[in-house]
Design a protein around this motif. Structure first.
Motif, PDB file in Angstrom:
ATOM      1  N   UNK A 230       3.913   2.200  -8.981  1.00 30.21           N
ATOM      2  CA  UNK A 230       4.200   1.357  -7.815  1.00 30.21           C
ATOM      3  C   UNK A 230       5.228   0.287  -8.189  1.00 30.21           C
ATOM      4  N   UNK A 231       5.126  -0.242  -9.426  1.00 34.06           N
ATOM      5  CA  UNK A 231       6.085  -1.275  -9.844  1.00 34.06           C
ATOM      6  C   UNK A 231       7.483  -0.704  -9.945  1.00 34.06           C
ATOM      7  N   UNK A 232       7.580   0.528 -10.476  1.00 34.16           N
ATOM      8  CA  UNK A 232       8.901   1.159 -10.575  1.00 34.16           C
ATOM      9  C   UNK A 232       9.491   1.294  -9.169  1.00 34.16           C
ATOM     10  N   UNK A 233       8.633   1.691  -8.240  1.00 37.05           N
ATOM     11  CA  UNK A 233       9.091   1.859  -6.856  1.00 37.05           C
ATOM     12  C   UNK A 233       9.597   0.530  -6.291  1.00 37.05           C
ATOM     13  N   UNK A 234       8.821  -0.521  -6.509  1.00 32.52           N
ATOM     14  CA  UNK A 234       9.216  -1.821  -5.946  1.00 32.52           C
ATOM     15  C   UNK A 234      10.508  -2.319  -6.597  1.00 32.52           C
ATOM     16  N   UNK A 235      10.625  -2.074  -7.897  1.00 35.38           N
ATOM     17  CA  UNK A 235      11.851  -2.477  -8.585  1.00 35.38           C
ATOM     18  C   UNK A 235      13.056  -1.743  -7.998  1.00 35.38           C
TER      19      UNK A 235
ATOM     20  N   UNK B   6       0.071  -4.978  -4.517  1.00 37.21           N
ATOM     21  CA  UNK B   6      -0.210  -3.559  -4.768  1.00 37.21           C
ATOM     22  C   UNK B   6      -1.293  -3.355  -5.835  1.00 37.21           C
ATOM     23  N   UNK B   7      -1.700  -4.453  -6.506  1.00 40.06           N
ATOM     24  CA  UNK B   7      -2.655  -4.283  -7.612  1.00 40.06           C
ATOM     25  C   UNK B   7      -4.004  -3.742  -7.114  1.00 40.06           C
ATOM     26  N   UNK B   8      -4.558  -4.344  -6.073  1.00 36.77           N
ATOM     27  CA  UNK B   8      -5.879  -3.892  -5.610  1.00 36.77           C
ATOM     28  C   UNK B   8      -5.866  -2.442  -5.119  1.00 36.77           C
ATOM     29  N   UNK B   9      -4.963  -2.079  -4.178  1.00 38.55           N
ATOM     30  CA  UNK B   9      -4.963  -0.668  -3.775  1.00 38.55           C
ATOM     31  C   UNK B   9      -4.636   0.264  -4.937  1.00 38.55           C
ATOM     32  N   UNK B  10      -3.823  -0.220  -5.899  1.00 43.02           N
ATOM     33  CA  UNK B  10      -3.463   0.615  -7.046  1.00 43.02           C
ATOM     34  C   UNK B  10      -4.651   0.927  -7.943  1.00 43.02           C
ATOM     35  N   UNK B  11      -5.629   0.019  -7.955  1.00 50.70           N
ATOM     36  CA  UNK B  11      -6.790   0.244  -8.827  1.00 50.70           C
ATOM     37  C   UNK B  11      -7.963   0.855  -8.062  1.00 50.70           C
TER      38      UNK B  11
ATOM     39  N   UNK C  80       0.831  -1.196   0.000  1.00 53.47           N
ATOM     40  CA  UNK C  80       0.000   0.000   0.000  1.00 53.47           C
ATOM     41  C   UNK C  80       0.867   1.248   0.000  1.00 53.47           C
ATOM     42  N   UNK C  81       1.994   1.144   0.693  1.00 54.71           N
ATOM     43  CA  UNK C  81       2.970   2.234   0.729  1.00 54.71           C
ATOM     44  C   UNK C  81       3.549   2.468  -0.671  1.00 54.71           C
TER      45      UNK C  81
END
Ligand code: TRP
Length: 459
Positions: free
Chosen positions: A156-161, A362-367, A111-112
């Motif tokens: 969010x994916x860029x962040x996680x990467x 992160x998919x659900x909170x992202x959408x 979520x962060x």
């Protein structure tokens, strides 16, 4: 566990602990929950809980880590009290507590990541705005980002990467070095922006809102919201501070470390409030006080009005992003240290597995503000409900278990050692106060907060 056992300097510990504590919780979350809960009275509650609940727990988590030199779960198992069989929690319960906190960590990380993605978005907008005239006028608002789920998930994916890549290099290379470079810059920038914000005509209204306690504005939910936020902002409950404590040197003094981290964290939250509320009361684009978008709706509009606004904006959002990154690295480190400890995985393998997990979560909170915006639980979006579930329910519950553990399961002589020379009266008194708060005040406060919240469903 990392191959390096200790922080290379005392400063390294502070940087990592403060780096994990100070983050979106202070700058993004604090202002809007203060808005949501009516201002000054809530700020007082928050300050009270920070000292009465946050500080003793922080000292406890650091002690646990320093003594056990292991992450939360094995540390808990190590210190099951061997002599007090009747009071000793069965290993199954301790494992359950540890696993609960580990899953909560994974969900907070995800979520962060979504909110860190929002910060990343504004950083890039201000970067382009530096070179393209008028770019920001149309793009400094929050709504287009909110309605674009694919963009949020990509960010969010860029962040996680980024997290995984940094983390692969190990805790000290990953955390210590660059946080130390960015912190003074961020401090100075906040100071400059604060001066600008506090010179607005709306300042007196903002100060009154923040510091004049009007208790009638509190709701039955406010105490639990203040408590949850204290735990979140001090990175408590999920064992982050246990992990950080596990790298402390023998000679490091824990209570002092606890005071300092708590102090810096509180000051930064108050600074965030002092920065945002004058902008909100100035009109700030009609931002709603209670909206999670508060920071993102008010600050960019204010920044673009300033001279050199694009530059300030770029610096602010990059620094905010770096502080979100350092907090996220702390979250990831908790997961990594457990995976490596439990399964004897290499750091690389643990990083990749944790990264993929965070991505999926992160998919659900992202959408939640686009495709899934109509999926709502008691009025809140998926992101808001997740926030509430984790911060208002899971963290206080875990904190309750943790205070029980620290009070009754951890051997007394080990705890006493943490407070230094036991012959000193001052240390003795501090120790007794600390233990009393774990045994009495913390469980009572958490219990009361839950009770009031439950009552709020009926009244
Ligand atoms: N304290 C962080 C913030 O205020 C968020 C956070 C919660 C965190 N728990 C954590 C960070 C554990 C690192 C580790 O933004």
């Amino acid at each position: 566990m990392s191959s390096k056992k200790y922080w290379s300097s005392r400063l390294g510990f502070y940087l990592a602990a403060v780096g994990s504590a100070v983050g979106l919780g202070n700058l993004w979350r604090f202002p809007y929950i203060v808005g949501e809960n009516g201002g000054g009275a809530f700020v007082l509650l928050y300050l009270f809980f920070a000292v009465a609940v946050g500080l003793p727990l922080l000292i406890g988590e650091l002690s646990l880590g320093k003594q056990a030199r292991r992450p939360l779960l094995p540390a808990l198992l190590k210190f099951r009290h061997p002599l007090l069989k009747t009071r000793s929690l069965p290993p199954r319960v301790i494992k359950g507590l540890g696993l609960l906190s580990l899953s909560v960590t994974g969900m907070i990380l995800a979520y962060y990541a979504v909110v860190s993605g929002w910060v990343l978005h504004f950083s890039t907008q201000f970067l382009v705005g530096l070179f393209v005239d008028d770019w920001l006028t149309a793009r400094s608002s929050f709504a287009p980002l909110m309605s674009n789920g694919a963009l949020q998930i990509s960010l969010a994916s860029v962040h996680i990467l980024a997290l995984v890549v940094i983390s692969l290099r190990g805790i000290q290379d990953g955390l210590e070095k660059w946080i130390s470079r960015m912190m003074p810059v961020f401090g100075f920038l906040l100071f400059l922006l604060l001066i600008q914000a506090l010179s607005l005509p709306s300042t007196s209204e903002a100060l009154r809102f923040l510091f004049y306690p009007d208790f009638t504005k509190l709701t039955l939910s406010s105490p639990l919201h203040a408590l949850g936020h204290v735990l979140f902002t001090l990175s408590l409950g999920i064992g982050a501070m246990v992990t950080f404590g596990s790298f402390l040197r023998e000679s490091d003094q824990i209570p002092k470390a606890g005071y300092r981290v708590t102090f810096v964290d509180i000051v930064l939250s108050l600074v965030a409030g002092l920065l945002i509320f004058p902008l909100v009361f100035q009109g700030g684009g009609g931002a709603q006080l209670t909206d999670p978008g508060l920071l993102f709706e008010t600050l960019p509009r204010f920044l673009i009005e300033l001279r050199l606004g694009s530059l300030f904006g770029l610096m602010f959002f990059v620094c905010l992003y770096l502080s979100a990154l350092s907090a996220s690295l702390g979250l990831l480190e908790v997961i990594l240290s457990h995976l490596m400890d439990a399964f004897k995985w290499t750091r690389a393998k643990a990083c990749v597995v944790a990264g993929l997990l965070a991505l999926a979560l992160s998919v659900l909170p992202g959408l939640s503000s686009s495709v899934l915006k109509n999926v709502r639980f008691s009025g809140g979006s998926i992101l808001e409900s997740l926030d509430s579930l984790l911060i208002h329910w899971a963290l206080p519950l875990i904190a309750l278990g943790m205070s029980y553990f620290l009070a009754y399961q951890m051997p007394k002589n080990i705890k006493q050692e943490m407070f230094g020379e036991s012959s000193s009266v001052e240390n003795q008194i501090m120790y007794v106060k600390w233990e009393q708060s774990l045994k009495f005040s913390i469980p009572v406060i958490i219990g009361l907060c839950f009770l009031l919240k439950l009552l709020s469903y009926f009244f």
